[in-house]
Design an enzyme around this catalytic site. Structure first.
Site, PDB file in Angstrom:
ATOM      1  N   GLY A 239     -20.506  30.277 -37.522  1.00  0.00           N
ATOM      2  CA  GLY A 239     -19.512  30.112 -36.659  1.00  0.00           C
ATOM      3  C   GLY A 239     -20.527  31.198 -35.581  1.00  0.00           C
ATOM      4  O   GLY A 239     -20.044  31.122 -34.540  1.00  0.00           O
ATOM      5  N   GLU A 274     -22.651  30.881 -43.833  1.00  0.00           N
ATOM      6  CA  GLU A 274     -23.198  29.533 -43.579  1.00  0.00           C
ATOM      7  C   GLU A 274     -23.358  29.189 -42.389  1.00  0.00           C
ATOM      8  O   GLU A 274     -23.067  28.209 -41.672  1.00  0.00           O
ATOM      9  CB  GLU A 274     -21.867  28.592 -43.787  1.00  0.00           C
ATOM     10  CG  GLU A 274     -21.844  29.008 -45.577  1.00  0.00           C
ATOM     11  CD  GLU A 274     -20.170  28.015 -46.171  1.00  0.00           C
ATOM     12  OE1 GLU A 274     -19.525  27.512 -44.737  1.00  0.00           O
ATOM     13  OE2 GLU A 274     -20.111  27.944 -46.758  1.00  0.00           O
ATOM     14  N   PRO A 275     -24.305  30.024 -41.795  1.00  0.00           N
ATOM     15  CA  PRO A 275     -24.983  29.507 -40.435  1.00  0.00           C
ATOM     16  C   PRO A 275     -25.804  28.363 -39.853  1.00  0.00           C
ATOM     17  O   PRO A 275     -26.154  27.910 -41.494  1.00  0.00           O
ATOM     18  CB  PRO A 275     -25.537  30.199 -39.465  1.00  0.00           C
ATOM     19  CG  PRO A 275     -26.713  31.165 -40.910  1.00  0.00           C
ATOM     20  CD  PRO A 275     -25.456  31.110 -42.256  1.00  0.00           C
ATOM     21  N   GLY A 276     -25.079  27.779 -39.187  1.00  0.00           N
ATOM     22  CA  GLY A 276     -25.423  26.560 -38.367  1.00  0.00           C
ATOM     23  C   GLY A 276     -26.105  26.682 -36.886  1.00  0.00           C
ATOM     24  O   GLY A 276     -27.359  26.525 -36.964  1.00  0.00           O
ATOM     25  N   TYR A 317     -15.887  18.345 -26.374  1.00  0.00           N
ATOM     26  CA  TYR A 317     -15.357  19.391 -26.813  1.00  0.00           C
ATOM     27  C   TYR A 317     -15.535  20.205 -25.376  1.00  0.00           C
ATOM     28  O   TYR A 317     -15.156  21.636 -25.039  1.00  0.00           O
ATOM     29  CB  TYR A 317     -16.407  20.291 -27.201  1.00  0.00           C
ATOM     30  CG  TYR A 317     -16.218  19.691 -28.474  1.00  0.00           C
ATOM     31  CD1 TYR A 317     -15.778  19.711 -29.574  1.00  0.00           C
ATOM     32  CD2 TYR A 317     -17.882  19.525 -29.297  1.00  0.00           C
ATOM     33  CE1 TYR A 317     -16.081  19.275 -30.750  1.00  0.00           C
ATOM     34  CE2 TYR A 317     -17.725  18.890 -30.984  1.00  0.00           C
ATOM     35  CZ  TYR A 317     -16.818  18.648 -31.080  1.00  0.00           C
ATOM     36  OH  TYR A 317     -17.318  18.335 -32.355  1.00  0.00           O
ATOM     37  N   CYS A 356     -20.866   2.817 -20.729  1.00  0.00           N
ATOM     38  CA  CYS A 356     -20.056   2.173 -20.480  1.00  0.00           C
ATOM     39  C   CYS A 356     -18.632   2.458 -20.254  1.00  0.00           C
ATOM     40  O   CYS A 356     -17.562   2.334 -21.436  1.00  0.00           O
ATOM     41  CB  CYS A 356     -20.418   0.759 -20.957  1.00  0.00           C
ATOM     42  SG  CYS A 356     -21.542  -0.376 -20.000  1.00  0.00           S
TER      43      CYS A 356
END
Ligand code: LLP
Length: 427
Positions: A239, A274-276, A317, A356
């Protein structure tokens, strides 16, 4: 810190001009910087080295095999959430004993495959899943290891679609129910529950939600230990945010570590992260060329050859990605990437793609230098959840991916072809 910068008036990734990549590989193309990727991995690992944290890269953020292989070679583990991600992590050279498996809906087959592989642990999200993993491990004659994902009920103050650690999300077990769950499943035959997992949301810009969540988790572990449970690790999830809008919008991970290490030091259990996004977010950009310009009402549109199928974050988002020409006119070379930047010969435009849907935009009401057909634009901070969330919508072949290493680059995923679009179908 990243290795995308303007030199002699044009954008470079490390020592390679963006324009050269676009000319040779075409557009749209994701361009990653190896030095940036590894810098961020080491920054996280070093920051949490005082508690010897295990870093498990969240492969969902960017799963390209080459990128995962670089991280595996650097000693990084993996956080996976599907059978496909497990397959990818292994294919990239991930060590099974450094792989943890999360997700609210693991299928029987996925659980069996993970047990067969010998992964380090499952992050388990419900009582029903506990029972299922225990059952499947029993059938296979294996002993599974797991952590309970708790929902610490803290507000990460992020987008509602990426908030995970509050009550009433589908994730984890409510923290006030967790003790009972540990009691209820104390003596399972085939599953040893020995860890606690949490992940509060993504991206998180503030330290306090982490501090609150970790404080709650360590208190719970103390209580569980008092009751005779042996907790061997605490997984803090991922996060950590990155700079989308301003050079110092996000805190460096060292600041998070500074606040969290005092809460974790000296504990008799291991720590995992758990960093992404923090590892790969600023390590990638999306290159796209201007196809057309047009006006509609009072609006000006810049139509580019990348679209929501390539980068869905803005429309999904309301995310902001800094966009700027790779070769801006003189006077418009940005000193830093800042959402407040206004071009000298600028205009306010919507940057849109060819799909579209009116939701197909990469930026709305954005002040940009004036661009013409053929100009190359860079969409920054696109390394995480960029290509990973791309699709073939409108039958658009997915973009190419390139990795730059110093003065060289290599294609790490070729552009998809029309044949790829129909390859899995039967007529
Ligand atoms: N661990 C768990 C259990 C997660 O669910 C996630 C992300 C991570 C780790 C990694 O979070 P990171 O360090 O990358 O922030 N598509 C959204 C983000 C969704 C995040 C889902 N879970 C976006 O583009 O912002």
């Amino acid at each position: 810190m990243d290795h995308f910068s303007y030199k002699n008036g044009e954008l470079y990734c490390e020592s390679v001009p963006a324009e050269r990549i676009a000319r040779e590989v075409g557009t749209p193309t994701y361009v990653y910087s190896k030095a940036t990727l590894l810098h961020h991995y080491h920054q996280v690992a070093d920051a949490f080295a005082p508690v010897k944290a295990t870093i498990c890269y969240s492969i969902k953020s960017c799963g390209n095999l080459h990128i995962c292989r670089l991280l595996a070679e650097a000693g990084c583990g993996f956080d996976v959430t599907s059978g496909g991600e497990l397959f990818r992590a292994l294919r990239a050279g991930g060590k099974p004993d450094q792989i943890i498996y999360a997700g609210v809906g693991k299928t029987d087959q996925e659980i069996a495959d993970a047990l067969e592989t010998g992964i380090a642990a499952f992050n388990i999200e419900s009582e029903a899943e506990i029972e299922n993993i225990d059952r499947i491990a029993g059938q296979m004659g294996k002993r599974a290891v797991g952590a309970i994902r708790i929902n610490p009920d803290v507000d990460p103050k992020t987008h509602v679609k990426t908030t995970t650690g509050k009550k009433e999300t589908k994730f984890g077990v409510d923290i006030d129910r967790a003790e009972r769950v540990f009691e209820q499943f104390r003596n399972l035959k085939n599953l040893r529950i020995a860890g606690l997992h949490l992940h509060i949301g993504s991206p998180v810009y503030e330290i306090q939600p982490y501090v609150d969540a970790v404080t709650k988790a360590t208190k719970l572990i103390d209580e569980l230990t008092r009751r005779g449970h042996r907790i061997e690790w605490l997984d803090l999830g991922g996060g950590f945010a990155v700079n989308y809008k301003h050079p110092d919008q996000a805190l460096p991970v060292t600041e998070h570590a500074k606040a969290l290490l005092p809460l974790l030091k000296g504990k008799p259990y291991r720590i995992a992260l758990e960093p992404g996004r923090y590892i790969v977010g600023n390590a990638g950009i999306l290159l796209s060329r201007v196809l057309y310009r047009k006006t509609g009402g009072n609006k000006r549109f810049v139509i580019i050859d990348a679209a929501m199928n390539d980068l869905i974050r803005p429309t999904l988002y309301d995310s902001y990605h800094f966009i700027w020409p790779a070769k801006p006119s003189a006077g418009n070379v940005p000193a830093s990437r800042d959402s407040d930047l206004v071009a000298t010969d600028g205009e306010t435009v919507d940057v849109v793609g060819p799909i579209c849907e009116s939701g197909d935009y990469l930026a709305k009401d954005r002040p940009l230098p004036k661009t013409e057909r053929g100009d190359l634009l860079a969409v920054f901070t696109a390394g995480a959840y960029g290509f990973a969330m791309s699709s073939n919508y409108n039958n658009r072949p997915r973009a190419a991916e390139v990795l730059v290493d110093g003065e060289n680059y290599r294609l790490i995923r070729r552009r998809e072809t029309y044949e790829d679009l129909v390859a899995a179908e039967n007529v």
